[in-house]
Design a protein around this motif. Structure first.
Motif: not given
Length: 173
Positions: A28-37, A54-62, A64-72
């Motif tokens: 929920q924290s834009p700064d902490a979420f962005r920093e983590s990703c 990514g492991i169900d369910a919160r592994g999907f959140v982090f 998916a962002v990582l896969a998107y940014e790495l284009n994989i």
């Protein structure tokens, strides 16, 4: 680093004696979420990774962002009965129960370089089951990545020979 400070601790949930580390406050924290990703992206951008698992369910959140940014590609590992095609499965124990995870048989190929992502490693049951499935399918496991590690619960012991990376730890708390 705002990551650890942004995680809410909930004593006695879901059972007495457990301190639940709630990452919804981090997300929920834009700064902490962005920093983590951003930290995960920086770590893996030059490692020639083919897939993020990514492991169900919160592994999907982090993940998916990582896969998107790495284009994989992104591969979801789900709780049993949630995937529509032919799957491989692995059962495991966790700190307050038992469960089974599944992934599609065609989700990773032999020789593909894979990073497994989840929000937290505690006893290592979910990631241990995921590691077994990834290895059975013949992929090369580069590392397992987590936002939080609870080292007192010795989750790393469930995945011997696997590199583990975490952004922060909560010890003995």
């Amino acid at each position: 680093m705002k990551i650890k400070e942004s995680i809410r601790s909930i004593p006695g949930w879901p059972i007495e004696g457990v301190i639940f580390r709630d990452l919804t406050t981090l997300m929920q924290s834009p700064d902490a979420f962005r920093e983590s990703c951003d930290l995960l992206i920086q770590r893996y951008k030059d490692m020639n990774i083919d897939k993020i698992v990514g492991i169900d369910a919160r592994g999907f959140v982090f993940g998916a962002v990582l896969a998107y940014e790495l284009n994989i590609g992104f591969v979801p590992v789900r709780k049993k009965g949630k995937l529509p095609c032919e799957t491989i499965e692995e059962s495991y124990s966790l700190e307050y129960g038992e469960a089974t995870l599944e992934m599609h048989l065609d989700s990773v190929a032999p020789g593909e370089r894979v990073v497994i992502v989840d929000d937290l490693i505690a006893t290592g049951g979910t990631v241990g089951a995921t590691v077994k499935m990834v290895k059975k399918l013949g992929a090369d496991l580069v590392e397992c990545a987590f936002i939080v590690e609870l080292p007192d619960l010795k989750g790393r012991d469930q995945i011997p020979g696997c590199k583990v990376f975490s952004l922060c730890e909560f010890e003995g708390e």
